[in-house]
Motif scaffolding. Structure first.
Motif: not given
Length: 80
Positions: A16-23, A25-38
């Motif tokens: 979804a355009a404004l809710e676009r999220t992705a999992r 990985s930051f060097g092995g640490i994984t978080k859910d991040i909003n990627i709507a700006y990219v």
């Protein structure tokens, strides 16, 4: 001081355009991040993340250079 951390997009979770999220990985640490700006980001891309939002894409070599620098400073522990 504001700091953007590079992470690798592992999985797109929401398209979804404004809710676009992705999992991400930051060097092995994984978080859910909003990627709507990219919206051009795809699995395998590296993105710069600031307070839970991806704000730009970056190539793998630049991401590794930033991780190396943060490791030298001892700032990677803050991601946990």
């Amino acid at each position: 001081m504001c700091l953007g951390i590079p992470g690798r997009v592992e999985e797109i979770l929401n398209l979804a355009a404004l809710e676009r999220t992705a999992r991400v990985s930051f060097g092995g640490i994984t978080k859910d991040i909003n990627i709507a700006y990219v919206p051009e980001a795809v699995v395998g891309d590296y993105v710069i993340v600031h307070v839970g939002f991806a704000i730009s894409r970056v190539n793998e070599q630049e991401a590794q250079r930033i991780f190396d620098y943060l490791g030298q400073l001892g700032d990677l522990e803050e991601l946990e």
